[in-house]
Design a protein around this motif. Structure first.
Motif, short mmCIF file in Angstrom:
data_model
loop_
_atom_site.label_atom_id
_atom_site.label_comp_id
_atom_site.label_asym_id
_atom_site.label_seq_id
_atom_site.Cartn_x
_atom_site.Cartn_y
_atom_site.Cartn_z
N VAL A 40 0.86 -1.19 0.00
CA VAL A 40 0.00 0.00 0.00
C VAL A 40 0.89 1.24 0.00
O VAL A 40 1.78 1.38 0.85
N VAL A 93 0.01 7.22 3.65
CA VAL A 93 -0.22 6.06 4.53
C VAL A 93 0.55 6.21 5.83
O VAL A 93 0.33 5.47 6.77
N THR A 94 1.48 7.17 5.86
CA THR A 94 2.29 7.37 7.06
C THR A 94 2.13 8.79 7.57
O THR A 94 1.67 9.67 6.86
N LEU A 121 -10.08 7.74 5.31
CA LEU A 121 -9.26 6.90 6.18
C LEU A 121 -10.11 5.97 7.05
O LEU A 121 -9.73 4.82 7.29
N SER A 178 -0.66 4.57 -0.78
CA SER A 178 -1.46 5.75 -0.45
C SER A 178 -2.92 5.37 -0.30
O SER A 178 -3.33 4.25 -0.61
N ASN A 179 -3.70 6.33 0.18
CA ASN A 179 -5.15 6.18 0.29
C ASN A 179 -5.82 7.08 -0.75
O ASN A 179 -5.32 8.15 -1.08
N LYS A 227 -7.53 1.92 -1.39
CA LYS A 227 -6.09 2.08 -1.26
C LYS A 227 -5.43 1.91 -2.62
O LYS A 227 -6.03 1.36 -3.55
N GLN A 245 6.08 10.22 0.75
CA GLN A 245 4.70 10.49 1.15
C GLN A 245 4.34 11.97 0.97
O GLN A 245 3.17 12.31 0.79
#
Length: 288
Positions: free
Chosen positions: A113, A287-288, A241, A115-116, A250, A276
């Protein structure tokens, strides 16, 4: 004189040793410098992240070449399974037949994964509709029981709904929409819909069609069109999220087994703070 003769060789040896150590360190740095070629293809949605990240990664590692192309999630996986690429960009998990094909070829598909994201529903800016339910979208796209805007606006807007979609056989965006709205990725659309590919083309299409309705990744959506809520929920960072927005998803990079070598280094870069930041700048949720 003897003392001077003894000291001189000692100094020469020390300098030579220092020179050897310096050269050795330089050689080690050269040996550990990344080099090689990576080929990526797949989702048009993931493309801007992959492309920008590749450009920045190559600046950091000049001996690395990364070729990033775009087609669709499905087409990208076809190329990946044929051995034409090293990483496949995707907005969905592989299908059963893709896993089976990988197994036949001795490959193990591994998803990371990066990114969202979410898919948004868009209409013309003049359209009074601001919210559509799952049932209404299903009635429009799959059942054919809602065909005119007057059925959604109590008559304040009239006109046949012009339906735009992409092909779920190749598009991860279409597969998500079909699965969430109709309950099946393979559910056929009503007759008379217009296929648009790739999905970014939905924006100018809806901009020029006052009666149009389409879906497209949220990151492409701008003020040239109007994005409506789904079941009363707008796609925001929070609702994506926590997945309270129905069309949340995702984004992935798919490799043969856990990433290793240059694959691992590049994907690790995307998951780093700098990577990111690129995700966020391209309009996606980190994602972070």
């Amino acid at each position: 004189m003897k003392k001077r003769l003894l000291i001189l060789p000692l100094l020469v040896i020390t300098v030579l040793l220092a020179g050897c150590i310096g050269d050795g360190t330089k050689n080690m740095e050269q040996q550990t410098e990344l080099k090689g070629v990576l080929k990526l293809d797949g989702s048009t949605t993931v493309y801007p992240i992959a492309k920008t990240a590749a450009e920045e990664f190559m600046k950091l590692h000049p001996a690395v070449t990364i070729d990033v192309q775009q087609s669709s999630t499905g087409e990208g996986l076809v190329k990946f399974l044929a051995g034409e690429t090293d990483i496949s960009d995707a907005t969905r998990a592989p299908k059963d037949n893709e896993y089976a094909e990988a197994q036949r070829k001795g490959m193990k598909l591994h998803m990371t994964v990066i990114s969202n994201d979410a898919v948004g529903i868009i209409v013309h800016t003049s359209n009074p509709v601001s919210d559509l339910t799952t049932a209404q979208l299903k009635a429009i796209y799959f059942d054919g029981t809602i065909t005119d805007w007057s059925q959604l606006t109590n008559g304040t807007k009239k006109g046949k709904i012009n339906i735009y979609n992409t092909d779920p056989k190749i598009s991860g965006t279409a597969e998500l929409f079909n699965t969430k709205i109709a309950g099946s990725a393979d559910k056929p659309y009503v007759a008379g819909t217009t296929i648009i590919h790739p999905t970014p083309k939905m924006i100018p299409t809806i901009k020029d069609d006052p009666d149009g309705l389409a879906y497209t990744p949220v990151n492409w959506i701008n003020n040239e069109v109007k994005m409506v809520k789904v079941n009363g929920v707008a796609p925001t960072q929070k609702t994506i999220l926590d997945t309270s927005y129905l069309l949340s998803r995702k984004m992935y990079m798919i490799t043969d087994g856990a990433p290793k070598g240059l694959n691992r280094e590049f994907i690790s870069y995307i998951l780093s703070g700098d990577g990111q930041s690129i995700v966020q700048k391209e309009g996606f949720i980190p994602v972070t």
